[in-house]
Write an enzyme that holds these catalytic residues in place. Structure first.
Site, short mmCIF file in Angstrom:
data_model
loop_
_atom_site.label_atom_id
_atom_site.label_comp_id
_atom_site.label_asym_id
_atom_site.label_seq_id
_atom_site.Cartn_x
_atom_site.Cartn_y
_atom_site.Cartn_z
N HIS A 1 0.83 -1.20 0.00
CA HIS A 1 0.00 0.00 0.00
C HIS A 1 0.87 1.25 0.00
O HIS A 1 1.54 1.55 0.98
CB HIS A 1 -0.90 -0.03 1.24
CG HIS A 1 -1.88 1.09 1.31
ND1 HIS A 1 -1.95 1.95 2.38
CD2 HIS A 1 -2.85 1.47 0.45
CE1 HIS A 1 -2.93 2.81 2.19
NE2 HIS A 1 -3.49 2.54 1.02
N GLU B 1 0.49 -0.91 -4.86
CA GLU B 1 -0.62 0.02 -4.98
C GLU B 1 -0.07 1.42 -4.79
O GLU B 1 0.79 1.65 -3.94
CB GLU B 1 -1.67 -0.29 -3.90
CG GLU B 1 -2.94 0.55 -3.98
CD GLU B 1 -2.90 1.87 -3.21
OE1 GLU B 1 -3.86 2.65 -3.36
OE2 GLU B 1 -1.90 2.14 -2.49
N ASP C 1 -1.10 5.95 -5.61
CA ASP C 1 -2.12 6.95 -5.93
C ASP C 1 -1.65 7.84 -7.07
O ASP C 1 -0.48 8.24 -7.11
CB ASP C 1 -2.40 7.80 -4.70
CG ASP C 1 -2.85 6.95 -3.52
OD1 ASP C 1 -3.99 6.47 -3.54
OD2 ASP C 1 -2.04 6.77 -2.58
N HIS D 1 -1.04 10.95 -2.67
CA HIS D 1 -2.36 10.55 -2.17
C HIS D 1 -3.28 11.71 -1.81
O HIS D 1 -4.43 11.76 -2.26
CB HIS D 1 -2.20 9.66 -0.92
CG HIS D 1 -3.51 9.33 -0.27
ND1 HIS D 1 -4.07 10.12 0.72
CD2 HIS D 1 -4.38 8.31 -0.47
CE1 HIS D 1 -5.23 9.61 1.09
NE2 HIS D 1 -5.44 8.51 0.39
#
Length: 242
Positions: free
Chosen positions: A8, A35, A37, A50
């Site tokens: 993440h 993962e 953003d 993010h």
């Protein structure tokens, strides 16, 4: 059944989130997937970040969309996490690509809904992924489902991800994923612990699930026991037994 461990924002308990050093650490420690953003700068450059504002990470006011890439490159995205990371910058997607090519399984992009992307910007994003041979390993999720529709229109082979944050919208999101094909559900993991039958129900309709953000081994055990095989985590990267 193998478990896909998805880092993440990179290995975000060990390094500042969404930075090159965090992605490198995740891969070095054995993450299957990453993962991160995505947002878009004032001059149309996809960057990995993010928050809706720059304050928490960089100590600077404003947003990604309000600043050019030259202005963003003046900001420090590492010092907030630890002095040893001072000088770590906000990466562009293009800068992250070399590391992303080392990912074993998939790239999960969460395209933030803070700003709209023009058709040209969406096309440029897809073309970059094609150029780097990453398009078919990329999964685009977003709370801005207009973005998902647009990138699928431009690039029919790309995978999409639809978010589920509570029990109220499962059926609606599942049917969207079924209808567009080549899609997953990205589910807040306590929802699956509450509704474990959804794992099999989705798979029976050709849709897999990924759950976020799991940092407890006990929760991993429970999720695996109901059939979950894709887990987004901040911390459970490397060798561990469940």
């Amino acid at each position: 059944m193998d478990l896909e461990i998805i880092a993440h924002r990179g290995f975000s308990v060990m390094a500042p989130e969404n930075t090159l050093v965090a992605f490198t650490a995740a891969l070095q420690q054995g993450a299957n997937s990453i993962e991160c953003d995505l947002q878009i700068s004032a001059d149309g450059v996809p960057v990995i970040f993010h928050d809706a504002t720059l304050n928490r990470i960089t100590g600077t006011s404003g947003t990604i969309r309000e600043k050019t890439i030259a202005e963003l490159k003046q900001l420090d995205a590492g010092a907030w996490f630890g002095e040893q990371f001072a000088g770590e910058g906000i990466p562009t997607l293009e800068e992250a690509v070399a590391g992303f090519k080392m990912v074993k399984d998939f790239l999960y992009f969460d395209v933030k809904p803070n700003s709209e992307w023009s058709d040209r910007e969406v096309d440029d994003l897809g073309q970059l992924l094609i150029q780097e041979d990453l398009l078919t390993r990329s999964i685009m999720t977003s709370f801005n489902e207009g973005f998902l529709g647009k990138i699928r229109e431009f690039f029919p082979e790309i995978s999409l991800g639809y978010f589920i944050t509570d029990v109220s919208n499962f059926e609606q999101q599942l049917q969207k994923a079924v209808a567009v094909k080549n899609a997953i559900l990205s589910v807040y993991y306590p929802v699956i612990l509450e509704q474990p039958q959804w794992v099999e129900q989705s798979r029976q309709q050709g849709v897999d699930l990924v759950v976020w953000t799991v940092d407890s081994l006990e929760d991993v055990k429970q999720l695996r026991s109901v059939g979950v095989r894709r887990i987004i985590t901040n911390s459970l990267i490397g060798n561990f037994e469940v």
